[in-house]
Design a protein around this motif. Structure first.
Motif, PDB file in Angstrom:
ATOM      1  N   SER A 161      16.134 -56.175  28.011  1.00 54.08           N
ATOM      2  CA  SER A 161      16.870 -56.836  26.872  1.00 54.08           C
ATOM      3  C   SER A 161      17.880 -55.930  26.297  1.00 54.08           C
ATOM      4  CB  SER A 161      15.912 -57.582  25.964  1.00 54.08           C
ATOM      5  OG  SER A 161      16.687 -58.032  24.977  1.00 54.08           O
ATOM      6  N   ALA A 162      19.038 -56.610  25.854  1.00 52.39           N
ATOM      7  CA  ALA A 162      20.264 -55.740  25.306  1.00 52.39           C
ATOM      8  C   ALA A 162      19.749 -55.463  23.847  1.00 52.39           C
ATOM      9  CB  ALA A 162      21.344 -56.146  25.473  1.00 52.39           C
ATOM     10  N   THR A 163      18.928 -56.489  23.302  1.00 49.82           N
ATOM     11  CA  THR A 163      18.825 -56.366  21.805  1.00 49.82           C
ATOM     12  C   THR A 163      17.136 -56.708  21.561  1.00 49.82           C
ATOM     13  OG1 THR A 163      19.274 -58.502  21.573  1.00 49.82           O
ATOM     14  CG2 THR A 163      21.134 -57.034  21.074  1.00 49.82           C
ATOM     15  N   LEU A 164      16.832 -56.489  20.535  1.00 51.80           N
ATOM     16  CA  LEU A 164      15.431 -56.839  20.227  1.00 51.80           C
ATOM     17  C   LEU A 164      15.390 -57.840  18.719  1.00 51.80           C
ATOM     18  CD1 LEU A 164      12.744 -53.997  20.115  1.00 51.80           C
ATOM     19  CD2 LEU A 164      12.680 -56.076  21.507  1.00 51.80           C
ATOM     20  N   GLY A 185       8.165 -61.929  19.382  1.00 49.78           N
ATOM     21  CA  GLY A 185       6.985 -62.950  19.866  1.00 49.78           C
ATOM     22  C   GLY A 185       6.632 -62.975  21.259  1.00 49.78           C
ATOM     23  N   ILE A 186       7.625 -62.893  22.123  1.00 51.36           N
ATOM     24  CA  ILE A 186       7.470 -63.189  23.479  1.00 51.36           C
ATOM     25  C   ILE A 186       6.751 -61.674  24.081  1.00 51.36           C
ATOM     26  CG2 ILE A 186       8.635 -63.089  25.902  1.00 51.36           C
ATOM     27  CD1 ILE A 186       9.379 -65.663  24.799  1.00 51.36           C
ATOM     28  N   LYS A 224       4.832 -59.652  22.445  1.00 54.18           N
ATOM     29  CA  LYS A 224       3.315 -59.614  21.965  1.00 54.18           C
ATOM     30  C   LYS A 224       2.538 -60.278  23.059  1.00 54.18           C
ATOM     31  CE  LYS A 224       3.623 -58.379  17.479  1.00 54.18           C
ATOM     32  NZ  LYS A 224       4.524 -59.143  16.379  1.00 54.18           N
ATOM     33  N   VAL A 225       2.877 -61.618  23.429  1.00 54.93           N
ATOM     34  CA  VAL A 225       2.200 -62.370  24.408  1.00 54.93           C
ATOM     35  C   VAL A 225       2.162 -61.907  25.691  1.00 54.93           C
ATOM     36  CG1 VAL A 225       1.752 -64.848  25.248  1.00 54.93           C
ATOM     37  CG2 VAL A 225       3.483 -64.278  23.356  1.00 54.93           C
ATOM     38  N   LEU A 226       3.140 -61.167  26.170  1.00 57.93           N
ATOM     39  CA  LEU A 226       3.622 -60.924  27.652  1.00 57.93           C
ATOM     40  C   LEU A 226       3.093 -59.526  27.987  1.00 57.93           C
ATOM     41  CD1 LEU A 226       4.818 -62.925  29.555  1.00 57.93           C
ATOM     42  CD2 LEU A 226       6.890 -61.578  29.307  1.00 57.93           C
ATOM     43  N   LEU A 227       3.519 -58.262  27.002  1.00 58.49           N
ATOM     44  CA  LEU A 227       3.307 -57.036  27.574  1.00 58.49           C
ATOM     45  C   LEU A 227       2.020 -56.333  26.996  1.00 58.49           C
ATOM     46  CD1 LEU A 227       6.947 -55.989  26.490  1.00 58.49           C
ATOM     47  CD2 LEU A 227       6.230 -56.619  28.862  1.00 58.49           C
ATOM     48  N   ASN A 228       1.423 -55.608  27.881  1.00 54.42           N
ATOM     49  CA  ASN A 228       0.177 -55.016  27.508  1.00 54.42           C
ATOM     50  C   ASN A 228       0.445 -53.456  27.472  1.00 54.42           C
ATOM     51  OD1 ASN A 228      -2.435 -54.162  27.339  1.00 54.42           O
ATOM     52  ND2 ASN A 228      -2.874 -54.438  29.716  1.00 54.42           N
ATOM     53  N   ASP A 229       0.375 -52.877  26.477  1.00 56.48           N
ATOM     54  CA  ASP A 229       0.416 -51.365  26.203  1.00 56.48           C
ATOM     55  C   ASP A 229       1.741 -51.125  26.835  1.00 56.48           C
ATOM     56  OD1 ASP A 229       0.109 -48.715  25.523  1.00 56.48           O
ATOM     57  OD2 ASP A 229      -1.221 -48.192  27.175  1.00 56.48           O
ATOM     58  N   PRO A 230       2.947 -51.621  26.715  1.00 60.41           N
ATOM     59  CA  PRO A 230       3.965 -51.238  27.757  1.00 60.41           C
ATOM     60  C   PRO A 230       4.535 -49.830  27.285  1.00 60.41           C
ATOM     61  CG  PRO A 230       4.614 -52.447  25.801  1.00 60.41           C
ATOM     62  CD  PRO A 230       3.499 -52.372  25.698  1.00 60.41           C
ATOM     63  N   LEU A 274      16.634 -66.385  25.657  1.00 54.91           N
ATOM     64  CA  LEU A 274      16.359 -67.025  24.585  1.00 54.91           C
ATOM     65  C   LEU A 274      17.572 -67.727  23.693  1.00 54.91           C
ATOM     66  CD1 LEU A 274      13.790 -64.416  22.914  1.00 54.91           C
ATOM     67  CD2 LEU A 274      13.420 -66.700  23.962  1.00 54.91           C
ATOM     68  N   ASN A 275      18.665 -66.956  23.683  1.00 56.75           N
ATOM     69  CA  ASN A 275      19.801 -67.562  22.962  1.00 56.75           C
ATOM     70  C   ASN A 275      20.311 -68.755  23.531  1.00 56.75           C
ATOM     71  OD1 ASN A 275      19.803 -65.379  21.129  1.00 56.75           O
ATOM     72  ND2 ASN A 275      21.403 -64.192  22.428  1.00 56.75           N
TER      73      ASN A 275
END
Ligand code: AMP
Length: 237
Positions: free
Chosen positions: A186-189, A195-196, A198-204, A161-162
């Motif tokens: 990811s190293a950071t949140l 946003g990503i 929420k779209v991508l992960l299902n009950d992670p 993203l950066n």
């Protein structure tokens, strides 16, 4: 807890011994069973935590015993921000693929090198590691299709993203099958990353690994101009 108790393919246990991986790191203890259980994973961990093997080992296990037809559809896609990380991840897949019963073919693609050899080689590949821009170029050239991807990994998602890859990432997500496993490291949140997620992960399964050394938030670099006669050289002994 040992690697033996995590449910990995027996052939991988041999490679782990060869690589001197005697005990699983915390991220591996948490991620391997969740990935084998087909769960989505959100791993907040820096390089050095052992995050790469935490997804490589269960992904290779899940591909064992399968029959693959040779085509331009990959089974696993690993998105990474840089060519260096693409090569590092490929190397981890390679060292753990040596003794596999079902051979798994892995390839890394990234920009800055000629696209033609990559187009030719993308046939019969199971695991593709790619930077977003080059991946889309290959898709647009019909060298590759993503509709069969069962597992998507985003490695160093914050860095992607950066580096401004958000639009490319969204286009790539839209080309994937709806039913798939998503693993995000990811190293950071950040808010953008939320946003990503929420779209991508299902009950992670969320795994957060504290880093051993706290890094400073900001490093200030200052330069001073000095004349030659005032310059002093320091030697560390
Ligand atoms: P990574 O965070 O994935 O970049 O891994 C950091 C380093 O730790 C790499 O050099 C790995 O080979 C090594 N490593 C990862 N897991 C283990 C383990 N369980 N035992 C020993 N070394 C490991």
């Amino acid at each position: 807890m040992s690697f033996e108790s995590l449910g990995l393919a027996p052939s991988l246990l041999k490679s782990l011994v060869k690589q001197n991986y005697s005990k699983p790191y915390p991220i591996q203890l948490a991620a391997i069973p969740a990935i084998l259980d087909n769960r989505d994973v959100l791993g907040i961990a820096k390089t050095g935590s052992g995050k790469t093997a935490s997804y490589v080992l269960p992904i290779l296990t899940k591909l064992q015993g399968r029959k693959f037809t040779k085509n331009r559809q990959v089974n696993v896609l690993v998105l990474v921000p840089t060519r260096e990380l693409a090569e590092q991840v490929k190397e981890v897949f390679r060292i753990f693929s040596d003794d596999l019963v079902t051979p798994i073919k892995t390839m890394a693609v990234y920009g800055g090198v000629s696209i033609n050899p990559q187009m030719k080689a993308l046939f019969g590949i199971n695991v593709l590691i790619a930077t977003p821009g080059r991946l889309l170029d290959l898709i647009d050239s019909k060298a590759l299709e993503l509709s069969n991807v069962e597992t998507l990994v985003l490695d160093e998602a914050d860095k992607m993203l950066n580096l401004g890859f958000e639009d490319e990432m969204k286009r790539i997500f839209s080309l994937l099958a709806k039913k798939r496993q998503n693993l995000l490291f990811s190293a950071t949140l950040s808010d953008e990353l939320e946003g990503i997620n929420k779209v991508l992960l299902n009950d992670p399964k969320v795994i957060q690994i504290a880093s051993f050394f706290e890094e400073p938030e900001l490093i200030n670099e200052v330069g001073y101009f000095v004349s030659d006669e005032k310059r002093v050289l320091y030697f560390a002994i």
